[in-house]
Design an enzyme around this catalytic site. Structure first.
Site, PDB file in Angstrom:
ATOM      1  N   GLU A   2      -5.974  -7.148  -1.466  1.00 39.34           N
ATOM      2  CA  GLU A   2      -6.563  -7.046  -0.128  1.00 39.34           C
ATOM      3  C   GLU A   2      -8.026  -6.666  -0.277  1.00 39.34           C
ATOM      4  O   GLU A   2      -8.359  -5.698  -0.960  1.00 39.34           O
ATOM      5  CB  GLU A   2      -5.860  -5.985   0.731  1.00 39.34           C
ATOM      6  N   GLU A  40       0.833  -1.215   0.000  1.00 48.21           N
ATOM      7  CA  GLU A  40       0.000   0.000   0.000  1.00 48.21           C
ATOM      8  C   GLU A  40       0.866   1.264   0.000  1.00 48.21           C
ATOM      9  O   GLU A  40       1.043   1.924   1.014  1.00 48.21           O
ATOM     10  CB  GLU A  40      -0.949  -0.002   1.198  1.00 48.21           C
TER      11      GLU A  40
END
Length: 349
Positions: free
Chosen positions: A281, A172
């Site tokens: 995710e 991320e």
């Protein structure tokens, strides 16, 4: 002498056998072309060490891997920290623990995705802290740090008999990684750090695919800005990974408000950059299991709608991380130690 028909057939089938064997020797552990239905279960060793027990729907205690496999999970994602502490939530995920978990995944026939955080603890949009051992290093040495660490993880896995199908270089990273050096405020340096990770992965396993990962998979402007910069600065990658958590978006937990934006972004990423895309995710509220079940089916459909087979799958983030152990609200596990209805979505063909 003109070869006989029998000899020609013998040569033909020998060539088929040779090429078939070569195809099987890709070196990738449990490689498959199947759609990815994955789970990041990096908390599992800590849960087991604390005495947590996992049960199937009938109340029978089982290995978490078996429960996941019986629910259609075919891929395991594992995060890796550089020099983690022993703290329950911020620690663990060392190279040694990651290798041990990867071996378990291999035993259960799972495909493997390794998520390198390039930090001693969690790396995400809010924090991308440099590993303590790398502090004070100038940029050239930092490039060496990234390469050497990535190479060491890949080598440790390979020596143990595991070669992951995918490796994330960073987790991320909308603002970059290994801050401040790898900030998106200086894309030239960030791209160099990414490429050192990429090169180290390929040095051990050329067939392993490298993923770059940005959050808010429904936010097309965010993704275009990030990957336009990555491309302009010649960052190397094979797959675009995204996170998708309706729980953290306006209107939570109603995924229907953002699911079309996710689908459109996935299609745009695949078309704009010519890469495969994966939702690496995903998750939604554990107490609303039916809603999360429906969301997972919707996400799977959006990934499958990406043209030319470039949508390759989705990974639930910590489905086994029951709230009464983790205090995390987005697992797919109940306080009774059993999977919720949500996990059944991976069983749908």
């Amino acid at each position: 002498m003109k070869p006989s028909l029998k000899n020609l057939f013998t040569v033909f089938f020998a060539l088929l056998l040779i090429t078939g064997c070569a195809a099987k020797k890709s070196g990738i552990t449990n490689h498959s072309d199947a759609f990815v239905k994955g789970a990041d279960i990096s908390w599992l060793p800590q849960m087991e060490a604390s005495g947590y027990k996992f049960y199937n729907e009938n109340g029978v205690q089982q290995d978490c891997f078996k429960i996941l496999k019986d629910h259609g999970v075919n891929t395991i994602r594992l995060r890796a920290f550089v020099n983690p502490s022993d703290d329950k939530f911020s620690g663990h995920c060392s190279t040694e623990e990651t290798v041990a978990m990867a071996l378990r995944a291999k035993k259960w026939g799972m495909r493997i995705l390794i998520d390198l955080h390039y930090s001693d603890s969690w790396a995400d949009p809010g924090k991308q802290k440099k590993p303590k051992a790398w502090e004070g290093h100038d940029f050239q040495l930092l490039l060496t740090d990234v390469y050497d660490y990535t190479l060491s993880v890949m080598t440790a896995l390979k020596k143990a008999g595991v070669t992951p199908e995918w490796v994330q270089v960073g987790n991320e990273t909308p603002g970059g990684m290994i801050l401040p050096d790898g900030s998106t405020a200086n894309w030239d340096k960030l791209a160099q750090l990414i490429n050192k990770g990429y090169d180290a992965v390929k040095a051990v396993s050329p067939k392993t695919k490298v993923i770059l990962h940005v959050d808010q998979g429904n936010n097309n402007a965010r993704f275009r800005h990030w990957f336009d910069n990555a491309t302009a600065h010649q960052a190397k990658f094979d797959v675009i990974g995204c996170s998708y958590y309706p729980y953290w978006l306006p209107g939570s937990p109603d995924y229907t408000l953002s699911i079309n934006d996710l689908g459109n972004n996935l299609k745009d990423m695949a078309s704009r950059y010519g890469k495969e895309v994966m939702v690496v995710e995903v998750g939604n509220e554990d107490k609303k299991a039916q809603n999360t079940y429906d969301m997972l089916l919707a996400v799977e459909q959006k990934v499958k709608e990406v043209p030319n087979g470039k949508g390759i799958g989705l990974v639930y983030w910590e489905p086994e991380g029951a709230r009464n152990w983790s205090h995390y609200a987005l697992s797919a596990w109940g306080d009774d130690g059993k999977p919720t209805k949500a996990l059944e979505a991976f069983m749908v063909k």
